[in-house]
Design a protein around this motif. Sequence first.
Motif, PDB file in Angstrom:
ATOM      1  N   GLN A 180       0.826  -1.196   0.000  1.00  0.00           N
ATOM      2  CA  GLN A 180       0.000   0.000   0.000  1.00  0.00           C
ATOM      3  C   GLN A 180       0.865   1.253   0.000  1.00  0.00           C
ATOM      4  O   GLN A 180       1.914   1.312   0.652  1.00  0.00           O
ATOM      5  N   GLY A 181       0.442   2.262  -0.741  1.00  0.00           N
ATOM      6  CA  GLY A 181       1.120   3.555  -0.710  1.00  0.00           C
ATOM      7  C   GLY A 181       2.206   3.755  -1.748  1.00  0.00           C
ATOM      8  O   GLY A 181       2.880   4.783  -1.731  1.00  0.00           O
ATOM      9  N   GLN A 182       2.379   2.808  -2.670  1.00  0.00           N
ATOM     10  CA  GLN A 182       3.405   2.983  -3.703  1.00  0.00           C
ATOM     11  C   GLN A 182       2.956   4.024  -4.717  1.00  0.00           C
ATOM     12  O   GLN A 182       1.778   4.117  -5.065  1.00  0.00           O
ATOM     13  N   LEU A 183       3.939   4.812  -5.206  1.00  0.00           N
ATOM     14  CA  LEU A 183       3.659   5.881  -6.154  1.00  0.00           C
ATOM     15  C   LEU A 183       4.067   5.470  -7.556  1.00  0.00           C
ATOM     16  O   LEU A 183       5.085   4.798  -7.756  1.00  0.00           O
ATOM     17  N   PHE A 184       3.258   5.869  -8.538  1.00  0.00           N
ATOM     18  CA  PHE A 184       3.541   5.622  -9.950  1.00  0.00           C
ATOM     19  C   PHE A 184       3.343   6.937 -10.691  1.00  0.00           C
ATOM     20  O   PHE A 184       2.412   7.697 -10.401  1.00  0.00           O
ATOM     21  N   GLU A 185       4.233   7.226 -11.661  1.00  0.00           N
ATOM     22  CA  GLU A 185       4.193   8.525 -12.336  1.00  0.00           C
ATOM     23  C   GLU A 185       4.041   8.349 -13.834  1.00  0.00           C
ATOM     24  O   GLU A 185       4.638   7.466 -14.446  1.00  0.00           O
ATOM     25  N   ILE A 186       3.246   9.215 -14.441  1.00  0.00           N
ATOM     26  CA  ILE A 186       3.104   9.278 -15.891  1.00  0.00           C
ATOM     27  C   ILE A 186       2.730  10.709 -16.268  1.00  0.00           C
ATOM     28  O   ILE A 186       1.869  11.323 -15.644  1.00  0.00           O
ATOM     29  N   ASN A 187       3.437  11.254 -17.247  1.00  0.00           N
ATOM     30  CA  ASN A 187       3.183  12.626 -17.727  1.00  0.00           C
ATOM     31  C   ASN A 187       3.174  13.633 -16.589  1.00  0.00           C
ATOM     32  O   ASN A 187       2.292  14.496 -16.496  1.00  0.00           O
ATOM     33  N   ASN A 188       4.169  13.500 -15.685  1.00  0.00           N
ATOM     34  CA  ASN A 188       4.319  14.413 -14.544  1.00  0.00           C
ATOM     35  C   ASN A 188       3.139  14.376 -13.575  1.00  0.00           C
ATOM     36  O   ASN A 188       2.938  15.304 -12.792  1.00  0.00           O
ATOM     37  N   GLU A 189       2.338  13.295 -13.649  1.00  0.00           N
ATOM     38  CA  GLU A 189       1.253  13.101 -12.693  1.00  0.00           C
ATOM     39  C   GLU A 189       1.533  11.858 -11.863  1.00  0.00           C
ATOM     40  O   GLU A 189       1.973  10.842 -12.399  1.00  0.00           O
ATOM     41  N   GLU A 190       1.305  11.963 -10.568  1.00  0.00           N
ATOM     42  CA  GLU A 190       1.545  10.838  -9.667  1.00  0.00           C
ATOM     43  C   GLU A 190       0.234  10.144  -9.307  1.00  0.00           C
ATOM     44  O   GLU A 190      -0.797  10.792  -9.097  1.00  0.00           O
ATOM     45  N   TYR A 191       0.312   8.798  -9.255  1.00  0.00           N
ATOM     46  CA  TYR A 191      -0.825   7.994  -8.824  1.00  0.00           C
ATOM     47  C   TYR A 191      -0.375   7.085  -7.687  1.00  0.00           C
ATOM     48  O   TYR A 191       0.799   6.685  -7.614  1.00  0.00           O
ATOM     49  N   ILE A 192      -1.320   6.735  -6.827  1.00  0.00           N
ATOM     50  CA  ILE A 192      -0.981   5.955  -5.637  1.00  0.00           C
ATOM     51  C   ILE A 192      -2.003   4.846  -5.439  1.00  0.00           C
ATOM     52  O   ILE A 192      -3.186   4.999  -5.789  1.00  0.00           O
ATOM     53  N   ASN A 193      -1.551   3.697  -4.917  1.00  0.00           N
ATOM     54  CA  ASN A 193      -2.487   2.631  -4.541  1.00  0.00           C
ATOM     55  C   ASN A 193      -2.771   2.734  -3.050  1.00  0.00           C
ATOM     56  O   ASN A 193      -1.864   2.654  -2.227  1.00  0.00           O
ATOM     57  N   ASN A 194      -4.021   2.921  -2.716  1.00  0.00           N
ATOM     58  CA  ASN A 194      -4.417   3.083  -1.315  1.00  0.00           C
ATOM     59  C   ASN A 194      -4.749   1.763  -0.633  1.00  0.00           C
ATOM     60  O   ASN A 194      -5.122   1.747   0.534  1.00  0.00           O
ATOM     61  N   ASP A 195      -4.637   0.649  -1.375  1.00  0.00           N
ATOM     62  CA  ASP A 195      -4.845  -0.680  -0.812  1.00  0.00           C
ATOM     63  C   ASP A 195      -3.695  -1.583  -1.243  1.00  0.00           C
ATOM     64  O   ASP A 195      -2.975  -1.284  -2.201  1.00  0.00           O
ATOM     65  N   ILE A 196      -3.550  -2.707  -0.547  1.00  0.00           N
ATOM     66  CA  ILE A 196      -2.598  -3.722  -0.986  1.00  0.00           C
ATOM     67  C   ILE A 196      -3.164  -4.394  -2.227  1.00  0.00           C
ATOM     68  O   ILE A 196      -4.313  -4.832  -2.235  1.00  0.00           O
ATOM     69  N   LEU A 197      -2.364  -4.466  -3.296  1.00  0.00           N
ATOM     70  CA  LEU A 197      -2.812  -5.051  -4.556  1.00  0.00           C
ATOM     71  C   LEU A 197      -2.201  -6.441  -4.710  1.00  0.00           C
ATOM     72  O   LEU A 197      -0.988  -6.603  -4.627  1.00  0.00           O
ATOM     73  N   THR A 198      -3.036  -7.459  -4.906  1.00  0.00           N
ATOM     74  CA  THR A 198      -2.535  -8.827  -5.052  1.00  0.00           C
ATOM     75  C   THR A 198      -2.802  -9.351  -6.451  1.00  0.00           C
ATOM     76  O   THR A 198      -3.789  -8.985  -7.087  1.00  0.00           O
ATOM     77  N   TYR A 199      -1.911 -10.206  -6.919  1.00  0.00           N
ATOM     78  CA  TYR A 199      -2.045 -10.818  -8.238  1.00  0.00           C
ATOM     79  C   TYR A 199      -1.360 -12.175  -8.213  1.00  0.00           C
ATOM     80  O   TYR A 199      -0.537 -12.460  -7.318  1.00  0.00           O
ATOM     81  N   THR A 200      -1.697 -13.011  -9.165  1.00  0.00           N
ATOM     82  CA  THR A 200      -1.180 -14.374  -9.216  1.00  0.00           C
ATOM     83  C   THR A 200      -0.268 -14.531 -10.428  1.00  0.00           C
ATOM     84  O   THR A 200      -0.640 -14.139 -11.537  1.00  0.00           O
ATOM     85  N   ILE A 201       0.917 -15.114 -10.213  1.00  0.00           N
ATOM     86  CA  ILE A 201       1.860 -15.331 -11.310  1.00  0.00           C
ATOM     87  C   ILE A 201       2.412 -16.750 -11.224  1.00  0.00           C
ATOM     88  O   ILE A 201       2.414 -17.379 -10.165  1.00  0.00           O
ATOM     89  N   SER A 202       2.885 -17.246 -12.364  1.00  0.00           N
ATOM     90  CA  SER A 202       3.536 -18.552 -12.368  1.00  0.00           C
ATOM     91  C   SER A 202       4.937 -18.410 -11.804  1.00  0.00           C
ATOM     92  O   SER A 202       5.509 -17.313 -11.740  1.00  0.00           O
ATOM     93  N   ASN A 203       5.523 -19.529 -11.409  1.00  0.00           N
ATOM     94  CA  ASN A 203       6.818 -19.497 -10.739  1.00  0.00           C
ATOM     95  C   ASN A 203       7.948 -18.989 -11.631  1.00  0.00           C
ATOM     96  O   ASN A 203       8.971 -18.515 -11.130  1.00  0.00           O
ATOM     97  N   ASN A 204       7.795 -19.096 -12.944  1.00  0.00           N
ATOM     98  CA  ASN A 204       8.866 -18.660 -13.853  1.00  0.00           C
ATOM     99  C   ASN A 204       8.450 -17.445 -14.672  1.00  0.00           C
ATOM    100  O   ASN A 204       8.977 -17.203 -15.751  1.00  0.00           O
ATOM    101  N   GLU A 205       7.508 -16.674 -14.165  1.00  0.00           N
ATOM    102  CA  GLU A 205       6.962 -15.541 -14.917  1.00  0.00           C
ATOM    103  C   GLU A 205       7.575 -14.234 -14.433  1.00  0.00           C
ATOM    104  O   GLU A 205       7.673 -13.987 -13.230  1.00  0.00           O
ATOM    105  N   ASN A 206       8.013 -13.398 -15.374  1.00  0.00           N
ATOM    106  CA  ASN A 206       8.511 -12.064 -15.052  1.00  0.00           C
ATOM    107  C   ASN A 206       7.400 -11.056 -15.286  1.00  0.00           C
ATOM    108  O   ASN A 206       6.714 -11.104 -16.301  1.00  0.00           O
ATOM    109  N   ILE A 207       7.237 -10.140 -14.345  1.00  0.00           N
ATOM    110  CA  ILE A 207       6.157  -9.170 -14.417  1.00  0.00           C
ATOM    111  C   ILE A 207       6.711  -7.774 -14.662  1.00  0.00           C
ATOM    112  O   ILE A 207       7.693  -7.359 -14.042  1.00  0.00           O
ATOM    113  N   HIS A 208       6.064  -7.054 -15.582  1.00  0.00           N
ATOM    114  CA  HIS A 208       6.443  -5.680 -15.897  1.00  0.00           C
ATOM    115  C   HIS A 208       5.260  -4.776 -15.565  1.00  0.00           C
ATOM    116  O   HIS A 208       4.128  -5.050 -15.968  1.00  0.00           O
TER     117      HIS A 208
END
Length: 390
Positions: A280-308
């Motif tokens: 929670q609370g990580q910042l992301f920027e695009i076009n000089n604008e900042e965005y934030i996640n106000n919750d913990i974000l969960t996702y599922t990936i395979s053991n050999n998967e790289n995420i971008h």
Amino acid sequence: MKLLVLLIILSIFSIFFNNKVIGAVSPDEPLITSEAAILIDGNTGRVLYEKNSDKKMQPASLTKIATAIYAIENGNLEDIVTVSHNARDVEGTRVYLEEGEKITLKRLIEGLLVNSGNDAGIAIAEHLDGSVEDFVISLNRYLKDLGLQNTNFVNPHGLYHPEHLTTARDLALITQYAMKNNEFREIFGTKELSWNGESWDTTIYTHHKLMREQPYEGITGGKTGYIDESGITLVTAATRGDLSLIAVTLNAPTEDIAYHDTVDLLDYGFNNFTVESISQGQLFEINNEEYINNDILTYTISNNENIHKLITKGGVLELKNDSQDVIAQFQLEKNITWNDNVEILKESKDNAINDQRINKNLMFFVMLIFILILLRILFIKNHKKVDSID
């Protein structure tokens, strides 16, 4: 003789070719015999495996998952339902309701899911919508609203009708949705239940073998189905740690194959996928604008998967793998910094000043109109006096 030799050579080649194909498949990937199947992450809905997942097929009693969650969300569980003759005489698996018997809606849903009672399904439909015909209209509309695009049910229980069709994907989606409901989840995971009806005083047991006879680690619920036209159908939910899975198999030729396929699917999911999170609370920027996640974000990936991670205009966070498949999407909120707050306050103050100016100008204009009208009245009166003197 030459023909016989040729046939032998072709047979040997065919066997060799098939073995090479099977050997080329990842040893971890399940080899599913059922005609259709799907495995999804129960939390995010990500598809982890699929086979003919959008093929329209007969679900048999898996229909009752949809009937149950619809009844829970659209009925009062404490309502007393009077069993009709129509419900009493339905064919197939029953909880042996008697015509005129009075029973709560919740008890009917339990009989529907645990013992797969077709009579309970009819009683639920008639209670909620007055008739089976009106019930299926409401049920199909409800399912469409939930995003099920390839489902059409004509009864509440799953007995054969040529137009009673759905897909493995839609069944996984309705189960995922239903499992978020505490009442449904409790009943769906019930292994045995005392049943005290007018004509049936017994203990009913779930028909799903992985919940009782062949327990599977982490099993949280399941539903079975069978009619001649559908083959063996199964929906199974299981959780280990943070990873929740939902497996659907349709038209297996035998029970053993259906359960073998289901175990292979669940094993594949638990052995090859993990749940990751963005704090929670990580910042992301695009076009000089900042965005934030106000919750913990969960996702599922395979053991050999790289995420971008990619942030799009408008603050949508996309997670993609090396193949550019979208693993998950999250809508972030724009980050309001101190400077932004100052600008907002300044803008609010300016707006307030402008409003005051507008109000003052309006008041001045009204007073001016009033004075002009008053002067006009006085002028008319004076003019009349002059006329009367003449």
